[in-house]
Design an enzyme around this catalytic site. Structure first.
Site, short mmCIF file in Angstrom:
data_model
loop_
_atom_site.label_atom_id
_atom_site.label_comp_id
_atom_site.label_asym_id
_atom_site.label_seq_id
_atom_site.Cartn_x
_atom_site.Cartn_y
_atom_site.Cartn_z
N HIS A 102 0.86 -1.03 -0.08
CA HIS A 102 -0.03 -0.12 0.10
C HIS A 102 0.76 1.18 0.11
O HIS A 102 2.09 1.20 0.24
CB HIS A 102 -0.82 -0.12 1.02
CG HIS A 102 -1.91 -1.03 1.11
ND1 HIS A 102 -2.92 -1.02 2.13
CD2 HIS A 102 -2.05 -2.18 0.72
CE1 HIS A 102 -3.83 -2.24 1.93
NE2 HIS A 102 -3.11 -2.98 0.72
N CYS A 142 -5.44 1.87 6.36
CA CYS A 142 -5.98 0.78 6.52
C CYS A 142 -5.52 0.13 7.77
O CYS A 142 -4.54 0.67 8.54
CB CYS A 142 -5.85 -0.56 5.50
SG CYS A 142 -4.14 -0.98 5.13
N GLU A 194 1.09 3.81 2.02
CA GLU A 194 1.52 4.03 3.32
C GLU A 194 2.68 3.13 3.78
O GLU A 194 3.92 3.42 4.04
CB GLU A 194 0.63 4.28 4.43
CG GLU A 194 -0.47 5.23 3.76
CD GLU A 194 -1.74 4.64 3.32
OE1 GLU A 194 -2.73 5.43 3.28
OE2 GLU A 194 -1.53 3.46 2.75
N CYS A 244 -1.58 -0.57 7.58
CA CYS A 244 -0.86 0.48 7.36
C CYS A 244 -0.58 1.32 8.68
O CYS A 244 0.32 2.16 9.07
CB CYS A 244 -1.17 1.67 6.45
SG CYS A 244 -0.99 0.69 4.53
#
Length: 155
Positions: A53, A83, A55, A86
């Site tokens: 992801h 999420c 991040e 992250c």
């Protein structure tokens, strides 16, 4: 334009770039002392890594390349609320501040799913909580998310 808007514009630009590169529309920027020090876009499809992801990938690469693992003096700008995974990475790196545009609930409304403000849940139940600012340029981020997810499934 204030500093939060300036760096959020870059995170949102990266989210659109992620789509151009065949990935989902998420972008992140890491800032220290008013200067962007690292940026990343979602790369789950281009790297064939569902954990990459924007991040988590940014934090992983930045820490590896700089050998800095304590990010209390840094701010992470994310085009969408991180999420659970992250948010966990944010806790473990002791990020000083998180700023995001669209919320997890915004994203899940677009997806027709139930949202849960993932970062807030993780931070409230962790040993460390960064300062959080939500909703910066929210509508700009929601538009990119809607445009993408109205034509594509998540994950």
């Amino acid at each position: 334009m204030d500093q939060d808007e300036l760096f959020m514009k870059e995170a949102i630009r990266l989210s659109a770039l992620a789509v151009e590169h065949g990935n989902e529309p998420f972008g992140a920027v890491l800032v220290k002392d008013g200067e962007m020090v690292y940026s990343n876009e979602n790369q789950i499809y281009s790297l064939t890594d569902p954990t990459f992801h924007a991040e988590a990938g940014l934090l992983r690469r930045f820490c590896t390349e700089t050998h800095i693992t304590d990010l209390q003096d840094y701010t992470l700008y994310s085009s969408c609320e991180p999420c659970f995974m992250c948010s966990g990475a944010i806790v473990w790196t002791h990020l000083g501040r998180l700023v995001y545009a669209a919320s997890d609930k915004d994203l899940n409304e677009i997806l027709g799913e139930k949202g849960a403000n993932a970062s807030q849940m993780v931070f409230e139940h962790s040993h460390y909580q960064p300062e959080v600012t939500a909703g910066i340029l929210r509508e700009e981020s929601i538009k990119i998310l809607f445009d993408y997810f109205s034509q594509n499934q998540k994950g």
